[in-house]
Structure formats: structure tokens, C-alpha cells
Design a protein around this motif. Structure first.
Motif, PDB file in Angstrom:
ATOM      1  N   ASN A 175      62.719  67.324  19.960  1.00 18.53           N
ATOM      2  CA  ASN A 175      62.349  67.331  18.544  1.00 18.53           C
ATOM      3  C   ASN A 175      62.233  65.932  17.938  1.00 18.53           C
ATOM      4  OD1 ASN A 175      62.375  70.178  18.530  1.00 18.53           O
ATOM      5  ND2 ASN A 175      64.582  70.211  18.123  1.00 18.53           N
ATOM      6  N   ILE A 176      62.934  64.965  18.520  1.00 22.65           N
ATOM      7  CA  ILE A 176      62.911  63.598  17.988  1.00 22.65           C
ATOM      8  C   ILE A 176      62.346  62.685  19.073  1.00 22.65           C
ATOM      9  CG2 ILE A 176      64.255  61.758  16.913  1.00 22.65           C
ATOM     10  CD1 ILE A 176      66.377  63.796  16.195  1.00 22.65           C
ATOM     11  N   LYS A 177      61.096  62.285  18.916  1.00 26.54           N
ATOM     12  CA  LYS A 177      60.395  61.550  19.968  1.00 26.54           C
ATOM     13  C   LYS A 177      60.709  60.060  19.990  1.00 26.54           C
ATOM     14  CE  LYS A 177      58.378  65.276  21.328  1.00 26.54           C
ATOM     15  NZ  LYS A 177      58.843  65.918  22.599  1.00 26.54           N
ATOM     16  N   ASN A 178      61.338  59.560  18.932  1.00 28.16           N
ATOM     17  CA  ASN A 178      61.590  58.114  18.867  1.00 28.16           C
ATOM     18  C   ASN A 178      63.014  57.738  19.276  1.00 28.16           C
ATOM     19  OD1 ASN A 178      62.196  59.555  16.427  1.00 28.16           O
ATOM     20  ND2 ASN A 178      62.537  57.630  15.357  1.00 28.16           N
ATOM     21  N   ILE A 179      63.722  58.622  19.980  1.00 31.31           N
ATOM     22  CA  ILE A 179      65.055  58.275  20.454  1.00 31.31           C
ATOM     23  C   ILE A 179      64.988  57.734  21.880  1.00 31.31           C
ATOM     24  CG2 ILE A 179      66.285  59.889  18.951  1.00 31.31           C
ATOM     25  CD1 ILE A 179      66.612  61.740  21.343  1.00 31.31           C
ATOM     26  N   VAL A 180      65.868  56.804  22.177  1.00 30.89           N
ATOM     27  CA  VAL A 180      65.925  56.163  23.493  1.00 30.89           C
ATOM     28  C   VAL A 180      67.349  56.263  24.018  1.00 30.89           C
ATOM     29  CG1 VAL A 180      65.727  53.993  24.759  1.00 30.89           C
ATOM     30  CG2 VAL A 180      64.070  54.550  22.949  1.00 30.89           C
ATOM     31  N   LEU A 181      67.499  56.761  25.235  1.00 33.10           N
ATOM     32  CA  LEU A 181      68.808  56.780  25.899  1.00 33.10           C
ATOM     33  C   LEU A 181      68.983  55.433  26.584  1.00 33.10           C
ATOM     34  CD1 LEU A 181      71.338  58.394  26.724  1.00 33.10           C
ATOM     35  CD2 LEU A 181      70.068  59.154  28.754  1.00 33.10           C
ATOM     36  N   THR A 182      69.887  54.612  26.083  1.00 37.13           N
ATOM     37  CA  THR A 182      70.057  53.265  26.624  1.00 37.13           C
ATOM     38  C   THR A 182      70.610  53.307  28.047  1.00 37.13           C
ATOM     39  OG1 THR A 182      72.223  53.190  25.553  1.00 37.13           O
ATOM     40  CG2 THR A 182      70.375  52.172  24.380  1.00 37.13           C
ATOM     41  N   PRO A 183      70.307  52.297  28.865  1.00 36.96           N
ATOM     42  CA  PRO A 183      70.826  52.258  30.238  1.00 36.96           C
ATOM     43  C   PRO A 183      72.341  52.123  30.256  1.00 36.96           C
ATOM     44  CG  PRO A 183      69.711  50.205  29.679  1.00 36.96           C
ATOM     45  CD  PRO A 183      69.422  51.166  28.575  1.00 36.96           C
ATOM     46  N   MET A 184      72.935  52.512  31.366  1.00 35.46           N
ATOM     47  CA  MET A 184      74.389  52.624  31.433  1.00 35.46           C
ATOM     48  C   MET A 184      75.107  51.295  31.260  1.00 35.46           C
ATOM     49  SD  MET A 184      75.210  55.623  34.188  1.00 35.46           S
ATOM     50  CE  MET A 184      76.872  55.735  33.567  1.00 35.46           C
ATOM     51  N   ASN A 185      74.445  50.185  31.607  1.00 35.75           N
ATOM     52  CA  ASN A 185      75.142  48.893  31.506  1.00 35.75           C
ATOM     53  C   ASN A 185      75.377  48.462  30.064  1.00 35.75           C
ATOM     54  OD1 ASN A 185      72.266  48.491  31.369  1.00 35.75           O
ATOM     55  ND2 ASN A 185      72.612  46.300  31.552  1.00 35.75           N
ATOM     56  N   ILE A 186      74.650  49.056  29.106  1.00 38.03           N
ATOM     57  CA  ILE A 186      74.908  48.750  27.689  1.00 38.03           C
ATOM     58  C   ILE A 186      75.245  50.000  26.886  1.00 38.03           C
ATOM     59  CG2 ILE A 186      73.514  46.652  27.632  1.00 38.03           C
ATOM     60  CD1 ILE A 186      71.299  48.317  26.329  1.00 38.03           C
ATOM     61  N   ARG A 187      75.295  51.143  27.556  1.00 36.61           N
ATOM     62  CA  ARG A 187      75.500  52.395  26.818  1.00 36.61           C
ATOM     63  C   ARG A 187      76.924  52.531  26.291  1.00 36.61           C
ATOM     64  NH1 ARG A 187      73.987  57.508  30.167  1.00 36.61           N
ATOM     65  NH2 ARG A 187      72.076  56.284  30.258  1.00 36.61           N
ATOM     66  N   TYR A 188      77.886  52.096  27.076  1.00 35.27           N
ATOM     67  CA  TYR A 188      79.288  52.271  26.696  1.00 35.27           C
ATOM     68  C   TYR A 188      79.809  51.051  25.947  1.00 35.27           C
ATOM     69  CZ  TYR A 188      78.953  56.129  29.982  1.00 35.27           C
ATOM     70  OH  TYR A 188      78.557  57.272  30.620  1.00 35.27           O
ATOM     71  N   GLN A 189      80.907  51.258  25.235  1.00 36.27           N
ATOM     72  CA  GLN A 189      81.509  50.144  24.515  1.00 36.27           C
ATOM     73  C   GLN A 189      82.067  49.112  25.489  1.00 36.27           C
ATOM     74  OE1 GLN A 189      82.141  53.373  24.353  1.00 36.27           O
ATOM     75  NE2 GLN A 189      84.199  53.826  23.627  1.00 36.27           N
TER      76      GLN A 189
END
Length: 232
Positions: A175-189
Motif C-alpha cells: 500500500n505504501i510504495k515509497n518505503i525502503v527496508l534499509t540494509p541490515m548493517n544500518i537497520r539496527y541501533q
């Protein structure tokens, strides 16, 4: 100014040392080992490998929440213990805000999300522009449906970060086409982000003492919620 930062708010654990804005070192583990076993050995190792004496640390920083109740307590209590003997100042950092500071090179919206279970997430939104991080919302706990409705209002690229990022991406990407799943090396805190927020807090005169440093919870622990339900 030397900042020692730690994060234990989710499955990963990380520590970092920032010296006048320069990253001396950072360690990150996501082995799901108990933080009470991994945090202090990582602190000891980063001090030794960077040639830093703990007495030379000017600020101890910690992601004080939201996050895992046990993880938050481990991080906060460890920083209290390290800072108290020398009465060194502390920085109480929002876990969600620290994630936004790990990707200031992007332009768009950072949607920091941590899985709070029961179809809820801990969330805050930030705008990234020209290397600046601008907070758009307070830290809050809300349902997946509530967050989806809010995100549909943004036309900019939305970067999902946090341990709830994949959960939200699977729920929203149709439903939301402008979302990006960031890569794992920057995804977590990462503790680097914690240190960068601490640097800002120090400049703004918003540090605290070890006695003032407290965990930040956005909702009651499950045991307390269940007790309230039984008594209602």
C-alpha cells in the motif's frame, strides 16, 4: 570530549567511543547472547584496543529506551555503575533517535520502529535533510494500523530502521510504495548513533548525573499490565 556509548535495548549489543566527533571504535554483536554477559567485556575491550582510560571519558551515554525492559535496565544500570565513582556526566538517549543519527547522509523520512509485540511498535519519525536530523514526532507506542495511516501522508522516501522494520515493510509495502527496508548493517541501533545524540545533548546542556539517569518506558511491563487487567 570523549564519549563512551552503549546500546542494549534490543537483540544486538554495541559500544562505541567518540572523541571530538571522531569515531575511535565501535563493537556490534547480534548473537542474541544475554547482554549481562556481553556488554562489560565489550566495554573493557574497546577501552583497551583504543588505548582509552575510563578516567578520561567525559560523558557516558546510553540508549535509555524504549526497548526490551530487561535490555534497557542492563544498559542504564551499567552506565550508572561506570559513571558514579568519578561523578561523570551521563547522556540519556532515545533509542529511536539514535537510529536516525546512523544515516544522516540520506534525504527523506526515517521511520524508527521497534517491535513492541501485540501488533504494536515503538516509533518516532525524523526528517533527514542536508545532514540534519529533525524530529517530527515524540517517541510513542502505537498500533501497526495507526502507523500505516500516518505514513501514507508522506510523499518522501521513508526509510524503515529498527528491529520492527521488516515487520512493517511486510505489512505496508503493497500500500505504501515509497518505503525502503534499509540494509541490515544500518537497520539496527548502533552505539555510534547513541554517541552522536549524546554529543548534541552535551552541546545543549542536557546531560544528567548518574543518579538522575533512569530507564524510559513507553508502556508498563507485561507482568504489570496483566496484574492491572486482573484487578480491573
Amino acid at each position: 570530549m570523549k564519549i563512551l556509548a552503549v546500546d542494549t535495548t534490543a537483540s544486538p549489543v554495541s559500544v562505541a567511543i567518540l572523541n571530538d566527533g571522531f569515531l575511535l571504535g565501535e563493537f556490534f554483536l547480534n548473537t542474541k547472547t544475554t547482554h549481562s554477559q556481553t556488554l562489560m567485556p565489550l566495554v573493557d575491550t574497546i577501552l583497551k584496543t583504543t588505548g582509552t582510560d575510563i578516567k578520561d571519558i567525559d560523558v557516558f551515554a546510553v540508549n535509555s529506551g524504549p526497548g526490551s525492559f530487561t535490555g534497557v535496565r542492563i544498559g542504564v544500570s551499567s552506565v550508572k555503575g561506570m559513571s558514579m565513582p568519578s561523578d561523570t556526566k551521563c547522556a540519556s538517549v532515545s533509542t529511536l533517535e539514535s537510529m536516525a543519527y546512523c544515516m544522516p547522509y540520506a534525504d527523506g523520512i526515517v521511520c524508527a520502529v521497534m517491535d513492541a509485540r501485540c501488533s504494536q511498535v515503538y516509533n518516532a519519525l525524523f526528517r533527514l535533510s542536508d545532514g540534519q536530523v529533525i524530529r517530527l514526532t515524540e517517541d510513542r507506542a502505537l498500533s501497526l494500523d495507526e502507523l500505516e495511516k500516518e505514513l501514507t501522508e508522506y510523499k518522501d522516501t521513508i526509510y524503515l530502521v529498527g528491529d520492527g522494520a521488516e515487520l512493517c515493510y511486510k505489512a505496508y509495502n503493497e500500500n505504501i510504495k515509497n518505503i525502503v527496508l534499509t540494509p541490515m548493517n544500518i537497520r539496527y541501533q548502533h552505539a555510534y548513533g547513541t554517541a552522536k545524540v549524546a554529543e548534541k545533548l552535551a552541546q545543549e546542556g542536557k546531560l544528567c548525573t548518574s543518579a538522575q539517569l533512569m530507564p524510559t518506558y513507553l508502556r508498563l511491563p507485561q507482568a504489570e499490565r496483566e496484574r492491572k487487567m486482573r484487578n480491573s
